[in-house]
Scaffold this active site. Structure first.
Site, short mmCIF file in Angstrom:
data_model
loop_
_atom_site.label_atom_id
_atom_site.label_comp_id
_atom_site.label_asym_id
_atom_site.label_seq_id
_atom_site.Cartn_x
_atom_site.Cartn_y
_atom_site.Cartn_z
N CYS A 32 54.26 31.84 49.67
CA CYS A 32 54.45 32.94 48.71
C CYS A 32 53.56 34.14 49.08
O CYS A 32 52.33 34.06 48.97
CB CYS A 32 54.14 32.43 47.31
SG CYS A 32 54.14 33.70 46.04
N CYS A 71 51.41 35.46 46.15
CA CYS A 71 50.32 34.50 45.89
C CYS A 71 49.17 34.73 46.87
O CYS A 71 48.00 34.69 46.49
CB CYS A 71 50.82 33.06 46.03
SG CYS A 71 52.14 32.61 44.90
#
Length: 81
Positions: free
Chosen positions: A44, A47
């Site tokens: 991600c 993230c």
């Protein structure tokens, strides 16, 4: 924070702690009034961008900050949507 999640509030400037099993996650959530949980995935991009901010916050707060990899603990991630 160490391994002790008994509800005591001692500021240790610890990094965010990776949670790798459901039992530990439940123990942390049940023992504390407030917990910041960073649900993330290695793949991600957002993230990855947020990771340094989460780590910095972990060193500045007395509350526990834990990280949960949604690939490793999908049921925990699902439980908290």
């Amino acid at each position: 924070m160490g391994e002790n999640f008994t509800g005591s509030r001692e500021h240790t400037s610890a990094p965010a702690r990776d949670i790798t099993d459901e039992e530990t996650f439940d123990r942390v959530i049940d023992a504390e009034d407030r917990v910041l949980v960073d649900f993330y995935a290695d793949w991600c991009g957002p993230c990855e961008v947020m990771a340094p901010a989460v780590e910095e916050l972990a060193t500045e707060t007395d509350d526990p900050v834990v990280k949960v990899n949604v690939e490793e603990l999908p049921l925990v991630a699902f439980r908290y949507d």
